[in-house]
Design an enzyme around this catalytic site. Structure first.
Site, PDB file in Angstrom:
ATOM      1  CE  LYS A  37      33.403  23.625  -3.395  1.00  0.00           C
ATOM      2  NZ  LYS A  37      34.005  23.043  -4.598  1.00  0.00           N
ATOM      3  N   GLY A  86       3.943 -15.350   6.586  1.00  0.00           N
ATOM      4  CA  GLY A  86       3.249 -14.919   7.796  1.00  0.00           C
ATOM      5  C   GLY A  86       4.192 -14.471   8.899  1.00  0.00           C
ATOM      6  CG  ASN A  95      -0.467  -0.694   7.336  1.00  0.00           C
ATOM      7  OD1 ASN A  95       0.393  -1.563   7.389  1.00  0.00           O
ATOM      8  ND2 ASN A  95      -1.294  -0.442   8.326  1.00  0.00           N
ATOM      9  NE  ARG A 149      -2.499  -1.836   3.181  1.00  0.00           N
ATOM     10  CZ  ARG A 149      -2.907  -1.909   4.451  1.00  0.00           C
ATOM     11  NH1 ARG A 149      -3.874  -1.120   4.877  1.00  0.00           N
ATOM     12  NH2 ARG A 149      -2.348  -2.750   5.288  1.00  0.00           N
ATOM     13  CE  LYS A 207       4.584  -1.103   6.316  1.00  0.00           C
ATOM     14  NZ  LYS A 207       3.268  -1.733   6.281  1.00  0.00           N
ATOM     15  CD  GLU A 265      -4.385 -11.878  13.125  1.00  0.00           C
ATOM     16  OE1 GLU A 265      -4.330 -10.894  12.381  1.00  0.00           O
ATOM     17  OE2 GLU A 265      -3.961 -11.869  14.298  1.00  0.00           O
ATOM     18  NE  ARG A 307      39.923  50.076 -11.293  1.00  0.00           N
ATOM     19  CZ  ARG A 307      39.549  50.501 -10.092  1.00  0.00           C
ATOM     20  NH1 ARG A 307      38.736  49.786  -9.347  1.00  0.00           N
ATOM     21  NH2 ARG A 307      39.981  51.641  -9.635  1.00  0.00           N
ATOM     22  CG  ASN A 355      34.662  44.217   3.066  1.00  0.00           C
ATOM     23  OD1 ASN A 355      33.632  44.137   3.717  1.00  0.00           O
ATOM     24  ND2 ASN A 355      34.689  44.643   1.811  1.00  0.00           N
TER      25      ASN A 355
HETATM   26  C1  UD1 Z   1      -0.554  -8.225  12.749  1.00  0.00           C
HETATM   27  C2  UD1 Z   1      -1.180  -9.217  13.714  1.00  0.00           C
HETATM   28  C3  UD1 Z   1      -2.486  -8.625  14.245  1.00  0.00           C
HETATM   29  C4  UD1 Z   1      -2.219  -7.305  14.901  1.00  0.00           C
HETATM   30  C5  UD1 Z   1      -1.527  -6.346  13.928  1.00  0.00           C
HETATM   31  C6  UD1 Z   1      -1.098  -5.090  14.651  1.00  0.00           C
HETATM   32  C7  UD1 Z   1      -0.556 -11.415  12.885  1.00  0.00           C
HETATM   33  C8  UD1 Z   1      -0.986 -12.639  12.187  1.00  0.00           C
HETATM   34  N1  UD1 Z   1      -1.450 -10.452  13.052  1.00  0.00           N
HETATM   35  O1  UD1 Z   1      -1.419  -8.114  11.636  1.00  0.00           O
HETATM   36  O2  UD1 Z   1      -3.040  -9.512  15.207  1.00  0.00           O
HETATM   37  O3  UD1 Z   1      -3.437  -6.746  15.360  1.00  0.00           O
HETATM   38  O4  UD1 Z   1      -0.343  -6.964  13.384  1.00  0.00           O
HETATM   39  O5  UD1 Z   1      -0.592  -4.177  13.754  1.00  0.00           O
HETATM   40  O6  UD1 Z   1       0.584 -11.357  13.317  1.00  0.00           O
HETATM   41  N2  UD1 Z   1       5.933  -9.601   8.180  1.00  0.00           N
HETATM   42  C9  UD1 Z   1       7.040 -10.335   7.806  1.00  0.00           C
HETATM   43  N3  UD1 Z   1       6.858 -11.502   7.151  1.00  0.00           N
HETATM   44  C10 UD1 Z   1       5.635 -11.990   6.849  1.00  0.00           C
HETATM   45  C11 UD1 Z   1       4.503 -11.223   7.239  1.00  0.00           C
HETATM   46  C12 UD1 Z   1       4.675 -10.046   7.895  1.00  0.00           C
HETATM   47  O7  UD1 Z   1       8.176  -9.944   8.069  1.00  0.00           O
HETATM   48  O8  UD1 Z   1       5.554 -13.080   6.251  1.00  0.00           O
HETATM   49  C13 UD1 Z   1       6.135  -8.335   8.886  1.00  0.00           C
HETATM   50  C14 UD1 Z   1       5.612  -7.153   8.118  1.00  0.00           C
HETATM   51  O9  UD1 Z   1       6.630  -6.592   7.290  1.00  0.00           O
HETATM   52  C15 UD1 Z   1       5.179  -6.199   9.217  1.00  0.00           C
HETATM   53  C16 UD1 Z   1       4.864  -7.100  10.390  1.00  0.00           C
HETATM   54  O10 UD1 Z   1       5.411  -8.354  10.098  1.00  0.00           O
HETATM   55  O11 UD1 Z   1       6.207  -5.312   9.571  1.00  0.00           O
HETATM   56  C17 UD1 Z   1       3.356  -7.237  10.630  1.00  0.00           C
HETATM   57  O12 UD1 Z   1       2.788  -7.795   9.461  1.00  0.00           O
HETATM   58  P1  UD1 Z   1       1.406  -7.292   8.871  1.00  0.00           P
HETATM   59  O13 UD1 Z   1       1.159  -8.010   7.603  1.00  0.00           O
HETATM   60  O14 UD1 Z   1       1.378  -5.822   8.879  1.00  0.00           O
HETATM   61  O15 UD1 Z   1       0.419  -7.887   9.963  1.00  0.00           O
HETATM   62  P2  UD1 Z   1      -1.050  -7.348  10.254  1.00  0.00           P
HETATM   63  O16 UD1 Z   1      -1.960  -7.880   9.234  1.00  0.00           O
HETATM   64  O17 UD1 Z   1      -1.015  -5.899  10.482  1.00  0.00           O
HETATM   65 MG    MG Z   2       0.327  -4.219   9.881  1.00  0.00          MG
END
Ligand code: UD1
Ligand code: MG
Length: 465
Positions: free
Chosen positions: A354, A81, A231, A19, A26, A158, A443, A380
């Protein structure tokens, strides 16, 4: 007393951040000049984290390069995840016996104090896992905290897996956690991806721990701006606004005046002395240090520079420069990298400097370029003086002594040395060095013809014959 255990910190930063609509990863989007991940990393280090670990994926090389060697990095090649990301870090924590703070890579407003409080709560409660939670009026999008009949937070659901009743819960997971290393390392391999998103959720760890009889605690964060997630670019701007308010407040309470609070940009590392007045439109970034009793702005932009006491900088650009006490600079001056301006000097309008060192009490008041030069004290530099430092191939130096008078509109062709006390006649082109106390006239000699103008007008008026 038992010494506190070592703390490792894990920043989850492998996600794409779709996003943001950006080629930049990011976590590298800056807020007030500092990348988000750097802000988070500093908060961690400030909270006493001895081993900060960053989980990288999208744009991982750029992240590593930007954050540098103060971190350990682990790759998450496929984003399966938050739980999966955490297990990548677990891979290098084998045998680690301490606490593990886990934070998301997109909550740049977190402060050391908050992480410390979370850690302390965790220790006090002797918990295996402590989740930082928040109570939100609009919990949409967040994981909800499910409590059992005894009121114990036993799991997180979630948004996408929640039923309508669960969606009404206003207690949410913030993605900030503190774990005992052995509980963390033991639970992660047990995660499954049987959920709406087909991901390994870190939020399932509390449930796994509860089931094996481990203690899961929650700690409620009062100021949820601390946890604000970024985000998209609007949230990035909003986070910048909140951080800016905190920074202005800190300086104001330390004795700095702001005449236009909402129109300044001040980075987190900038220092400002007491009784300094910051005008609107002023941008102070990087490692800039401003002394006491200064007047900065309106509309000054100063980056990575050191400004002494009692300095005035009005509508000017100052980059990687050093300005001594009581200097007056601007309006419309441009002090470029490696400019060193001695105490009490005056850099006036449309003066560019500079890679030059000006001794104390130099005056360059109007329309000049001083590049690759040194200028002695009390000298000066007249209006329109130009150091011709570049011959098309290399840069050459101009050395000007003390008490020199450089007349207006002089062209100083480097390399060149002008001795102490010398005088350069206005309008000169100086190509050879000038000894001390000499006068240099470079000059054309003036010719004055009596009545010439009157005669010329007469001829013109009578029809050009
Ligand atoms: C997550 C939580 C949610 C919480 C929210 C708060 C989970 C499953 N959910 O959701 O309960 O309310 O944060 O903001 O954890 N990331 C990785 N690798 C991945 C996925 C994510 O490094 O495979 C990192 C992302 O870059 C980010 C962070 O983990 O910095 C959180 O991931 P994001 O996808 O934003 O989780 P949310 O859906 O916000
Ligand atoms: Mg998040």
């Amino acid at each position: 007393m038992e010494s506190p255990r070592q703390v490792a910190g894990v920043i989850l930063a492998a996600g794409k951040g779709t996003r943001m609509k950006s080629d930049l990863p990011k976590g590298l989007h800056p807020i007030l000049g500092v990348p988000m991940l750097e802000l988070i990393g500093r908060a961690m280090k400030g909270a006493g984290v001895a081993r900060p670990i960053v989980v990288i994926g999208h744009g991982g090389e750029a992240v590593q390069q930007a954050l540098g060697t103060g971190y350990e990095y682990v790759w998450q090649r496929e984003q399966l995840g938050t739980g999966h990301a955490a297990s990548m870090a677990a891979g290098i924590l084998d045998g680690f016996d301490g606490e593990v703070l886990v934070v998301p890579g997109d909550a740049p407003l977190i402060e050391s104090e908050t992480l410390q409080a979370l850690l302390q709560h965790h220790r006090r409660e002797a918990a295996a896992c402590t989740m930082a939670i928040a109570e939100l009026t609009d919990p949409t999008g967040y994981g909800r905290i499910i409590r059992n009949s005894a009121g114990v937070a036993c799991r997180v659901v979630e948004e996408k897996d929640a039923d309508p009743d669960q969606k009404r819960i206003r207690e949410v997971c913030t993605s900030f956690y503190c774990f005992d290393a052995d509980a963390f390392l033991g639970a992660l391999p047990k995660l499954k991806n049987t959920n709406a998103q087909g991901e390994y959720y870190l939020t399932d760890v509390p449930e796994i721990l509860t089931e094996t009889g481990k203690k899961v605690e929650t700690w409620t964060v009062r100021d949820d701006s601390l946890l604000m997630g970024v985000n998209d670019r609007y949230q990035l701007a909003e986070a910048g606004r909140i951080l800016q308010t905190r920074i202005v407040r800190r300086h104001a309470l330390n004795g700095v005046s702001f005449t236009g609070v909402n129109a300044v940009t001040i980075g987190p590392d900038v220092t400002i002395g007491v009784d300094t007045i910051i005008g609107p439109g002023t941008v102070l970034l990087g490692s800039t240090a401003i002394g006491a009793r200064c007047r900065i702005g309106p509309n000054a932009q100063i980056e990575d520079s050191h400004i002494g006491d009692g300095v005035v900088v009005l509508m000017s650009l100052v980059t990687e420069a050093e300005i001594g006490n009581e200097v007056r600079c601007g309006p419309f001056a441009n002090l470029r990298p490696k400019s060193r301006i001695g105490a009490g000097s005056k850099i006036g309008n449309f003066v560019e400097v500079k890679n030059s060192t000006l001794a104390p009490l130099v005056s360059a008041s109007h329309l000049s370029y001083i590049g690759d030069a040194s200028v002695g004290s009390h000298t000066n530099v007249g209006a329109g003086t130009i150091t011709c430092n570049y011959d098309g191939f290399s840069k050459n130096r101009t050395e000007i002594g003390e008490n020199v008078f450089v007349g207006s509109n002089s062209t100083l062709v480097a390399p060149l040395t002008i001795g102490d006390g010398a005088l350069i006649a206005a309008g000169s082109v100086i190509t050879q060095s000038v000894p001390a106390d000499a006068g240099a006239f470079g000059r054309a000699r003036q010719e004055t013809k009596e009545q010439w103008a009157a005669q010329w007008r007469r001829i013109k008026r009578s029809g050009d014959r």
